[in-house]
Scaffold this active site. Structure first.
Site, mmCIF file in Angstrom:
data_model
loop_
_atom_site.group_PDB
_atom_site.id
_atom_site.type_symbol
_atom_site.label_atom_id
_atom_site.label_comp_id
_atom_site.label_asym_id
_atom_site.label_seq_id
_atom_site.Cartn_x
_atom_site.Cartn_y
_atom_site.Cartn_z
ATOM 1 N N GLY A 208 41.337 48.322 3.208
ATOM 2 C CA GLY A 208 42.780 48.474 3.017
ATOM 3 C C GLY A 208 43.591 47.447 3.786
ATOM 4 O O GLY A 208 44.720 47.131 3.411
ATOM 5 N N GLU B 68 43.629 44.516 1.587
ATOM 6 C CA GLU B 68 44.491 44.862 0.444
ATOM 7 C C GLU B 68 45.963 44.831 0.830
ATOM 8 O O GLU B 68 46.814 44.416 0.043
ATOM 9 C CB GLU B 68 44.074 46.229 -0.103
ATOM 10 C CG GLU B 68 42.688 46.165 -0.758
ATOM 11 C CD GLU B 68 42.059 47.521 -1.014
ATOM 12 O OE1 GLU B 68 42.030 48.343 -0.070
ATOM 13 O OE2 GLU B 68 41.606 47.767 -2.142
ATOM 14 N N GLU C 261 34.084 48.414 1.468
ATOM 15 C CA GLU C 261 34.067 49.836 1.088
ATOM 16 C C GLU C 261 32.732 50.266 0.510
ATOM 17 O O GLU C 261 32.329 51.426 0.637
ATOM 18 C CB GLU C 261 35.176 50.134 0.071
ATOM 19 C CG GLU C 261 36.582 50.089 0.631
ATOM 20 C CD GLU C 261 37.251 48.725 0.564
ATOM 21 O OE1 GLU C 261 36.533 47.705 0.420
ATOM 22 O OE2 GLU C 261 38.483 48.674 0.658
HETATM 23 C C1 HXC Z 1 38.776 54.214 11.729
HETATM 24 C C2 HXC Z 1 38.046 52.396 12.910
HETATM 25 C C3 HXC Z 1 38.038 51.612 11.750
HETATM 26 C C4 HXC Z 1 38.459 52.226 10.519
HETATM 27 C C5 HXC Z 1 37.380 50.374 13.388
HETATM 28 N N1 HXC Z 1 37.624 51.594 13.906
HETATM 29 N N2 HXC Z 1 37.622 50.366 12.075
HETATM 30 N N3 HXC Z 1 38.407 53.683 12.896
HETATM 31 N N4 HXC Z 1 38.805 53.536 10.575
HETATM 32 N N5 HXC Z 1 38.521 51.562 9.347
HETATM 33 C C6 HXC Z 1 37.474 52.020 15.305
HETATM 34 C C7 HXC Z 1 36.018 52.221 15.692
HETATM 35 O O1 HXC Z 1 35.544 53.465 15.247
HETATM 36 C C8 HXC Z 1 36.088 52.108 17.182
HETATM 37 O O2 HXC Z 1 36.583 53.322 17.719
HETATM 38 C C9 HXC Z 1 37.176 51.055 17.403
HETATM 39 O O3 HXC Z 1 37.928 51.000 16.188
HETATM 40 C C10 HXC Z 1 36.585 49.691 17.659
HETATM 41 O O4 HXC Z 1 35.687 49.379 16.628
HETATM 42 P P1 HXC Z 1 34.166 48.916 16.867
HETATM 43 O O5 HXC Z 1 33.409 49.225 15.630
HETATM 44 O O6 HXC Z 1 33.653 49.470 18.154
HETATM 45 O O7 HXC Z 1 34.372 47.323 17.040
HETATM 46 P P2 HXC Z 1 33.397 46.152 16.577
HETATM 47 O O8 HXC Z 1 31.981 46.455 16.936
HETATM 48 O O9 HXC Z 1 34.031 44.903 17.126
HETATM 49 O O10 HXC Z 1 33.499 46.124 14.985
HETATM 50 C C11 HXC Z 1 34.701 45.865 14.354
HETATM 51 C C12 HXC Z 1 34.599 46.173 12.809
HETATM 52 C C13 HXC Z 1 34.046 47.607 12.634
HETATM 53 C C14 HXC Z 1 33.674 45.155 12.165
HETATM 54 C C15 HXC Z 1 36.008 46.023 12.253
HETATM 55 O O11 HXC Z 1 34.835 48.522 13.421
HETATM 56 C C16 HXC Z 1 34.062 48.080 11.221
HETATM 57 O O12 HXC Z 1 33.184 47.734 10.432
HETATM 58 N N6 HXC Z 1 35.057 48.916 10.870
HETATM 59 C C17 HXC Z 1 35.133 49.534 9.562
HETATM 60 C C18 HXC Z 1 35.580 48.496 8.535
HETATM 61 C C19 HXC Z 1 35.662 49.122 7.163
HETATM 62 O O13 HXC Z 1 34.670 49.651 6.638
HETATM 63 N N7 HXC Z 1 36.833 49.082 6.521
HETATM 64 C C20 HXC Z 1 37.056 49.636 5.239
HETATM 65 C C21 HXC Z 1 37.524 51.071 5.373
HETATM 66 S S1 HXC Z 1 37.657 51.868 3.801
HETATM 67 P P3 HXC Z 1 35.890 54.022 18.987
HETATM 68 O O14 HXC Z 1 36.669 55.292 19.150
HETATM 69 O O15 HXC Z 1 34.451 54.213 18.671
HETATM 70 O O16 HXC Z 1 36.108 53.041 20.105
HETATM 71 C C22 HXC Z 1 39.112 51.352 3.175
HETATM 72 C C23 HXC Z 1 39.457 51.942 1.861
HETATM 73 C C24 HXC Z 1 40.501 51.120 1.178
HETATM 74 O O17 HXC Z 1 39.832 50.596 3.750
HETATM 75 C C25 HXC Z 1 41.036 51.808 -0.013
HETATM 76 C C26 HXC Z 1 42.057 52.768 0.360
HETATM 77 C C27 HXC Z 1 43.088 52.266 1.296
#
Ligand code: HXC
Length: 257
Positions: free
Chosen positions: A108, A111, A131
């Site tokens: 997102g 996006e 995703e």
């Molecule tokens: C909730 C999130 C998050 C997310 C990161 N965090 N991304 N929390 N939702 N999308 C939180 C982690 O849980 C963590 O919290 C803190 O942020 C730091 O992240 P880390 O993972 O520890 O950092 P790092 O190892 O540097 O990795 C960074 C990252 C990774 C590569 C960005 O966090 C990641 O892969 N995040 C998810 C990315 C993702 O899948 N996005 C798409 C989401 S679905 P804590 O509490 O543990 O410290 C989407 C749907 C779109 O967007 C359609 C509808 C809108």
């Protein structure tokens, strides 16, 4: 309570900062509503001519908040019209919106950046639609805006592999307008936004509307729309001022009318 969206003005530019650093600026309803309210305020403010949305140096936004949506069932997603109610506000802004992206712009977040009129990326930026790794798909425009921005092959690659694209690849692919050294990103983006905001606002809005028409119409319909808007620009005092200033060899003073 921390404000998850901060807004401030820099001259004629409205700056919107996503402020959830503890969660990589993951987007929940409060963030998206906050962005919408800031846009409402800047759109209504006659002093503002351009907006910038940014995050922090680690993340523009790492996507929708996964914890927030993980237990949604189909009826909730459908009945609450998840994404649609508030997410589209960026798209409906009439003043230009620039995304200043440093660090992660994922899911997102990518996006949201693509909903803006253009993206300026720090050399640290990473774009992706991961995703698929979560068992879902880009649902806020990724499968539609990404192929329009970078073509089918790369859009398929990013959405199906879930890999990230760095700033250099994003610029080469046409996703971003400019790549800027990370420590200069905000300053340079604000400078570009100030340049836009100093032009005639109705002309700026006409140009934005005409370019967006290119994605919604046939070439001939788009050209006709452009021609009519171009003709209409001759009704503006700012057109008289802009051309008179050129002839008089002086700087124009636009009045936004
Ligand atoms: C909730 C999130 C998050 C997310 C990161 N965090 N991304 N929390 N939702 N999308 C939180 C982690 O849980 C963590 O919290 C803190 O942020 C730091 O992240 P880390 O993972 O520890 O950092 P790092 O190892 O540097 O990795 C960074 C990252 C990774 C590569 C960005 O966090 C990641 O892969 N995040 C998810 C990315 C993702 O899948 N996005 C798409 C989401 S679905 P804590 O509490 O543990 O410290 C989407 C749907 C779109 O967007 C359609 C509808 C809108």
């Amino acid at each position: 309570m921390t404000q998850v969206v901060l807004s401030e003005t820099h001259g004629k530019v409205g700056l919107i900062r996503i402020n959830r650093p503890e969660a990589m600026n993951a987007l929940n309803n409060d963030v998206v509503d906050g962005i919408g309210s800031a846009i409402d305020a800047f759109e209504a403010d006659a002093e503002i001519g351009c907006m910038v949305i940014t995050g922090n140096d680690k993340a523009f936004a790492a996507g929708a908040d996964i914890g927030f949506m993980k237990d949604f069932d189909y009826m909730h997603a459908y009945q609450s019209d998840f994404i649609t109610r508030n997410w589209e506000r960026v798209k409906t802004a009439r003043k230009p919106v620039i995304a200043a992206v440093a660090g992660f712009a994922l899911g997102g977040g990518c996006e949201l950046a693509m909903m803006c009129d253009m993206i300026f990326a720090a050399d640290s930026a990473k774009f992706g639609q991961p995703e698929i790794k979560l068992g879902t798909l880009p649902g806020a425009g990724g499968t539609q805006r990404l192929p329009r921005a970078i073509g089918k092959a790369k859009a398929m690659d990013l959405c199906l592999s879930g890999r990230f694209m760095d700033a250099a690849e994003a610029e080469k692919s046409g996703l971003v307008a400019r790549v800027i050294a990370a420590d200069q990103l905000l300053e340079e983006t604000l400078k570009a936004a100030q340049t836009i905001a100093a032009y005639s606002l109705p002309v700026v809005m006409m140009i934005k509307e005409s370019i967006n028409r290119a994605f919604e119409s046939s070439l001939n319909e788009g050209l006709l729309f452009e021609r009519r808007v171009f003709h209409a620009s001759f009704a503006l005092a700012d057109q008289k001022e802009g051309m008179a200033a050129f002839v008089d060899k002086r700087k124009p003073e636009f009045k936004n009318r």
